[in-house]
Design an enzyme around this catalytic site. Structure first.
Site, PDB file in Angstrom:
ATOM      1  N   PHE A  59       0.931  -1.292  -0.212  1.00 20.76           N
ATOM      2  CA  PHE A  59      -0.141   0.036   0.030  1.00 20.76           C
ATOM      3  C   PHE A  59       0.894   1.334   0.149  1.00 20.76           C
ATOM      4  CE2 PHE A  59      -2.801   3.138   2.027  1.00 20.76           C
ATOM      5  CZ  PHE A  59      -3.804   3.137   1.310  1.00 20.76           C
ATOM      6  N   LYS A  60       1.836   1.394   0.756  1.00 13.58           N
ATOM      7  CA  LYS A  60       2.894   2.336   0.763  1.00 13.58           C
ATOM      8  C   LYS A  60       3.471   2.774  -0.664  1.00 13.58           C
ATOM      9  CE  LYS A  60       6.773   4.289   3.624  1.00 13.58           C
ATOM     10  NZ  LYS A  60       7.207   4.790   2.589  1.00 13.58           N
ATOM     11  N   MET A  62       2.103   1.956  -3.493  1.00 12.19           N
ATOM     12  CA  MET A  62       1.020   2.466  -4.105  1.00 12.19           C
ATOM     13  C   MET A  62       0.788   3.888  -4.020  1.00 12.19           C
ATOM     14  SD  MET A  62      -2.255  -0.348  -3.714  1.00 12.19           S
ATOM     15  CE  MET A  62      -2.211  -2.137  -4.466  1.00 12.19           C
ATOM     16  N   CYS A  63       1.077   4.221  -2.710  1.00 13.96           N
ATOM     17  CA  CYS A  63       0.648   5.684  -2.179  1.00 13.96           C
ATOM     18  C   CYS A  63       2.037   6.457  -2.927  1.00 13.96           C
ATOM     19  CB  CYS A  63       0.738   5.953  -0.824  1.00 13.96           C
ATOM     20  SG  CYS A  63      -0.859   5.357  -0.203  1.00 13.96           S
ATOM     21  N   LYS A  65       3.657   5.851  -5.724  1.00 18.29           N
ATOM     22  CA  LYS A  65       3.684   6.081  -7.023  1.00 18.29           C
ATOM     23  C   LYS A  65       2.372   6.836  -7.473  1.00 18.29           C
ATOM     24  CE  LYS A  65       5.702   1.370  -8.222  1.00 18.29           C
ATOM     25  NZ  LYS A  65       5.172   0.067  -8.678  1.00 18.29           N
ATOM     26  N   CYS A 167     -16.644   8.171 -12.419  1.00 22.79           N
ATOM     27  CA  CYS A 167     -15.514   8.767 -12.514  1.00 22.79           C
ATOM     28  C   CYS A 167     -15.683   9.625 -13.841  1.00 22.79           C
ATOM     29  CB  CYS A 167     -13.975   8.207 -12.653  1.00 22.79           C
ATOM     30  SG  CYS A 167     -13.732   7.720 -10.876  1.00 22.79           S
ATOM     31  N   GLY A 219     -10.234  10.876  -3.055  1.00 24.12           N
ATOM     32  CA  GLY A 219     -10.255  12.008  -2.195  1.00 24.12           C
ATOM     33  C   GLY A 219     -11.628  12.746  -2.427  1.00 24.12           C
ATOM     34  N   ASP A 220     -12.245  13.595  -1.450  1.00 26.21           N
ATOM     35  CA  ASP A 220     -13.396  14.182  -1.590  1.00 26.21           C
ATOM     36  C   ASP A 220     -13.307  15.739  -2.368  1.00 26.21           C
ATOM     37  OD1 ASP A 220     -14.019  12.320  -0.036  1.00 26.21           O
ATOM     38  OD2 ASP A 220     -14.400  13.290   1.745  1.00 26.21           O
ATOM     39  N   ALA A 311      -0.760   6.297 -13.918  1.00 26.53           N
ATOM     40  CA  ALA A 311      -0.679   5.535 -15.172  1.00 26.53           C
ATOM     41  C   ALA A 311      -1.584   5.755 -16.283  1.00 26.53           C
ATOM     42  CB  ALA A 311      -0.759   3.943 -14.622  1.00 26.53           C
TER      43      ALA A 311
END
Length: 398
Positions: A59-60, A62-63, A65, A167, A219-220, A311
């Site tokens: 996860f780290k 992912m964050c 990148k 989206c 995010g919001d 990406a």
């Protein structure tokens, strides 16, 4: 006795003369800001998942990148501590999530709409149509009704509520607003996208890494635009003209992005080849939109692309040979806000017109005349809006 009016005469009188124009843009976020560098520690702590050491490292990465610096979230540590089921990967929690978003989605939409109305500078009684879009929760009467009441819009404002689009829907609201403005002379459309991740937040799962991608990106935020044709330039300031708008489903893309509203909230499922599917089809979408205009140099137009993730942007840039500068506004919004679903492209439009004025460009589109706005989302659906910028006057830059 006077001759009866023909249907053709009625239709001519009903329609606007010119193209739909974006007349104002407003954006809003919750106050709670989350920095991406700190998020993995926070996320695994709040979801009581710190024992999943390897998963936390994934996860780290992912964050790291994600190219996101910070995001805004209504969900605070206090709210999550009060709702532990929202912190599990799969626990019944829809009621708690709905209780939050049914209130907060229209409220955040109101904050963005008030900014757009203030910039527009006209009485809100002139708003004839309201389009509201969210993928965050569902209710009846909908968020459109709540917002109309909050803003004090007239009771006969024509409302359209779009739930569960995803989206791509920033492009959808512009396409719908365009049709409403051009087919109703004098119409002024308030179009609002408001998204809150309280409906999608969940703990990590070793067997569902695609869910964690969303946790690293979403995010919001809320964004609002006023759209109308034939602007009164004595009191209204056009920002962008909308020249054409279309929607298409990409071939062989079924199941690429899915969302399912369940007892556990809204779950997202992503296939790895989403960036590949989009980049493979981007040239056809551009060709369909711009060949009639005689444009084939993709660096000669300004770009507003939904930043689903880095990406997607990287592969689109590579596929059509874009200069890095073309995606500057798009990447700025990804970095400063994360993926706010439907609201993103409107944030990018706002960033572009502001940056264009600050940098001394001749037009709202980074000095260029023509531009494209892309929305990507479940389906895999692509919205394509062809935009024309307007000249920046000395007064507009102030």
């Amino acid at each position: 006795m006077a001759a009866a009016v023909t249907v053709e005469e009625v239709r001519r009188a009903q329609r606007a003369e010119g193209p739909a124009t974006v007349l104002a843009i407003g954006t809003a976020t919750p106050a709670n800001c989350v920095y991406q560098a700190d998020y993995p520690d926070y996320y695994f702590r709040i979801t009581k998942s710190e024992h999943m050491v390897e998963l936390k490292e994934k996860f780290k990465r992912m964050c790291d990148k994600s190219q996101i610096r910070k995001r805004y979230m209504h969900l605070t540590e206090e709210i999550l501590q009060e709702n532990p089921n929202m912190c599990a990967y799969m626990a019944p929690s829809l009621d708690a999530r709905q209780d939050i978003v049914v209130v907060e989605v229209p409220k955040l939409g109101k904050a963005a709409a008030q900014k757009a109305i203030k910039e527009w500078g006209q009485p809100r009684s002139r708003i004839t149509h309201l389009v509201f879009c969210t993928t965050s929760g569902v209710d009846m009467p909908g968020a459109d009704y709540q917002l109309a009441k909050m803003l004090g819009l007239r009771p006969n404002v024509s409302r359209l509520m779009m739930y569960q689009q995803g989206c791509f829907a920033g492009g959808t609201v512009l396409r719908v607003a365009k049709d409403l403005a051009e087919n109703n002379r004098g119409a002024r459309v308030l179009a609002v996208c408001s998204e809150i991740t309280a409906v999608t937040f969940r703990g990590p799962s070793e067997s569902h890494l695609d869910s964690m991608v969303g946790q690293a990106l979403f995010g919001d935020g809320a964004a609002a635009v006023i759209v109308g044709s034939d602007p009164d330039e004595a009191v209204e300031r056009p920002l962008f003209q909308m020249v054409s708008a279309s929607q298409t489903i990409l071939p062989d893309s079924e199941g690429a992005i899915d969302g399912h509203l369940r007892e556990v909230g809204l779950t997202f499922h992503l296939l790895k080849d989403v960036p590949g599917l989009i980049s493979k089809n981007i040239e056809r979408a551009l060709g369909d939109a711009f060949t009639p205009l005689g444009i084939s140099d993709w660096n000669s137009i300004f770009w507003v692309a939904h930043p689903g993730g880095p990406a997607i942007l990287d592969q689109v840039e590579a596929k059509v040979g874009l200069d890095k500068e073309r995606m500057r506004a798009t990447r700025h919004v990804l970095s400063e806000y994360g993926n706010m679903s439907s609201a993103c492209v409107l944030f990018i439009l706002d960033e572009m017109r502001k940056r264009s004025a600050e940098d001394g460009h001749a037009t709202t589109g980074e000095g260029m005349d023509w531009g494209v706005l892309f929305g990507f989302g479940p389906g895999l659906t692509v919205e394509t809006v062809v935009l024309h910028s307007v000249p920046i006057t000395a007064g507009a830059a102030a």
